[in-house]
Scaffold this motif. Structure first.
Motif, mmCIF file in Angstrom:
data_model
loop_
_atom_site.group_PDB
_atom_site.id
_atom_site.type_symbol
_atom_site.label_atom_id
_atom_site.label_comp_id
_atom_site.label_asym_id
_atom_site.label_seq_id
_atom_site.Cartn_x
_atom_site.Cartn_y
_atom_site.Cartn_z
ATOM 1 N N LYS A 122 4.629 -0.250 -5.049
ATOM 2 C CA LYS A 122 4.074 -1.529 -4.475
ATOM 3 C C LYS A 122 2.680 -1.695 -4.438
ATOM 4 O O LYS A 122 1.983 -2.657 -4.204
ATOM 5 C CB LYS A 122 4.531 -1.656 -3.021
ATOM 6 C CG LYS A 122 6.143 -1.932 -2.977
ATOM 7 C CD LYS A 122 6.294 -2.660 -1.656
ATOM 8 C CE LYS A 122 7.548 -3.571 -1.699
ATOM 9 N NZ LYS A 122 7.572 -5.061 -1.506
ATOM 10 N N GLY A 123 2.081 -0.723 -4.962
ATOM 11 C CA GLY A 123 0.582 -0.379 -5.073
ATOM 12 C C GLY A 123 -0.322 -0.771 -3.539
ATOM 13 O O GLY A 123 -0.998 -1.099 -3.850
ATOM 14 N N LEU A 124 0.462 0.006 -2.736
ATOM 15 C CA LEU A 124 -0.111 0.052 -1.091
ATOM 16 C C LEU A 124 -0.581 1.435 -0.981
ATOM 17 O O LEU A 124 0.006 2.519 -1.307
ATOM 18 C CB LEU A 124 0.981 -0.517 -0.343
ATOM 19 C CG LEU A 124 1.492 -1.842 -0.499
ATOM 20 C CD1 LEU A 124 2.900 -2.085 0.360
ATOM 21 C CD2 LEU A 124 0.460 -2.768 -0.036
ATOM 22 N N LYS A 125 -1.497 1.397 -0.119
ATOM 23 C CA LYS A 125 -2.347 2.554 0.448
ATOM 24 C C LYS A 125 -1.221 3.254 1.827
ATOM 25 O O LYS A 125 -0.899 2.388 2.468
ATOM 26 C CB LYS A 125 -3.711 2.449 1.138
ATOM 27 C CG LYS A 125 -4.507 1.865 0.228
ATOM 28 C CD LYS A 125 -4.561 2.546 -1.136
ATOM 29 C CE LYS A 125 -5.472 1.649 -2.218
ATOM 30 N NZ LYS A 125 -5.330 2.066 -3.753
ATOM 31 N N LEU A 126 -1.098 4.588 1.721
ATOM 32 C CA LEU A 126 -0.263 5.210 2.754
ATOM 33 C C LEU A 126 -1.236 6.469 2.903
ATOM 34 O O LEU A 126 -1.561 7.341 1.804
ATOM 35 C CB LEU A 126 1.087 5.780 1.982
ATOM 36 C CG LEU A 126 2.008 6.395 3.029
ATOM 37 C CD1 LEU A 126 2.347 5.799 4.060
ATOM 38 C CD2 LEU A 126 3.054 6.955 2.172
#
Ligand code: NAD
Length: 355
Positions: A122-126
């Protein structure tokens, strides 16, 4: 609302779990970031959520994180007991939110992989909140190690040993909420920092043992108060031996209770062929031209709370679309070792790690 730069809207943060670490570190940490605002607090305990919201002037309060996810939020910061990390993080990522999560990110490698792959897709930061990386001495040792000063690191000794500091809330001592005892709770801090200095070698084999030596009885009085002994079902002591693919080895010890002088020994030592170094003291030892030498790498510097630095680093990765400061591909090696110590203890066997 626009930020002081007048360019980008502020990033909206929701905090899930309004307990000790949220109120002590995360909420004050977010408060120091001009371009972010905490817009919601969630806690199953409505009173705790309301009290934190009042203290930190947060407008929205929820008792169910799924309701909060219907609100306008960019970042979800998770400060619940360990076992709740994965369901909350999954729901947040699925709905397009970046996730900062207290340590341990998850209690199994399967969960870390699930979260990490979803974030990547999803192209999200974790990011797992490994604030020990943000102690000034950690940066100094890592920089020094990067110059090659340690030479080949062939062994590490990691300790997270407490005398009588057992966290008494069910979130820590009931495995249904915590997923483990001191190994997961504080072993994770020193282990992550140590592996970071070693450039995250791949763990391949682990043996371990876990015991409950004191927590069911009353020999050692807890300095943080009484706990429910009938609920306590995790270890109070763990030890592991790790082999890495590059030939290096590591011992890891973690305890909440035990007979030792120090209240807490959260430390590690790296043995390299060029030098050895101690964290967090920054002491090092070596031989130069046949003569023994030793010293301290990191003269004391005053620094902001490492928790606040970690929150700032996460915020920056989201705001500037940079890689997560603590990539899940590193976190999965940390959790694989902790998980394998528990599996080895149960089975009485050495565990092969295939990541
Ligand atoms: N980095 C550190 O130094 C550090 C220190 C302490 C704790 N932690 C971590 O932070 C997390 C929380 O620890 P803590 O000491 O704040 O615990 P705590 O027990 O003080 O607070 C946890 C809060 O989460 C709430 N909660 C439980 N289930 C929930 C749910 N489903 N939805 C929303 N809220 C829920 C509880 O009601 C409680 O208020 C743990 O993962 C722990 O390992 C990290």
């Amino acid at each position: 609302m626009l930020s002081h730069t007048g360019m980008k809207p502020k990033l909206k943060v929701a905090l899930v779990g309004a307990g000790g670490i949220a109120r002590g570190q995360h909420l004050p940490g977010w408060n120091q970031i001009a371009d972010a605002e905490v817009v919601a607090i969630v806690d199953i305990n409505a009173e705790a959520a309301r009290a934190a919201a009042t203290e930190f002037c947060v407008p929205q309060v929820f008792t169910d994180y799924r309701e909060m996810l219907k609100a306008d939020v960019d970042i979800v910061d998770i400060c619940t007991p360990n076992r709740l990390h994965t369901p909350v993080a999954l729901a947040a990522l699925k709905t397009g939110r970046h996730v900062l999560c207290e340590k341990p990110l998850a209690v199994t490698t399967a969960e870390v992989r699930q979260l990490g792959e979803l974030a990547d897709r999803k192209g999200l930061k974790l990011m797992s909140a490994q604030h020990m990386r943000y102690l000034p001495v950690s940066g100094d040792i890592r920089q020094w190690a990067a110059t090659g000063a340690l030479g080949e690191v062939y062994h590490a000794r990691v300790r997270a040993m407490r005398r009588a500091l057992l966290p008494i809330s069910p979130g820590f001592i009931d495995s249904r909420l915590s997923g483990g005892g001191p190994c997961m709770d504080i072993g994770v801090h020193a282990l992550d920092a140590c592996l970071w200095m070693m450039d995250f070698p791949k763990p391949v084999r682990v043996t371990g043992t876990m015991k409950t030596n004191f927590a069911k009885g009353h020999v050692i009085p807890g300095k943080w108060g009484e706990w429910d002994r009938s609920l306590f079902d995790v270890e109070d002591f763990a030890a592991g031996f790790v082999h890495f693919e590059n030939g290096a080895t590591m011992t890891l010890e973690a305890a909440w209770l035990g007979h030792q002088e120090e209240d807490e020994d959260l430390s590690f030592q790296l043995f390299g062929k060029g030098a050895g170094v101690y964290w967090p003291s920054g002491r090092y030892a070596s031989v130069v031209n046949g003569s023994f030498c030793q010293g301290t790498l990191s003269p004391a510097h005053a620094a902001a709370s490492p928790h606040h630095q970690e929150i700032r680093a996460f915020f920056k990765s989201v705001a500037d679309n940079e890689p997560s400061p603590v990539p899940w591909t590193e976190t999965i090696r940390v959790i694989a070792i902790l998980e394998a110590i528990a599996t080895s203890s149960r089975s009485g066997r050495e565990i092969e790690i295939a990541l």
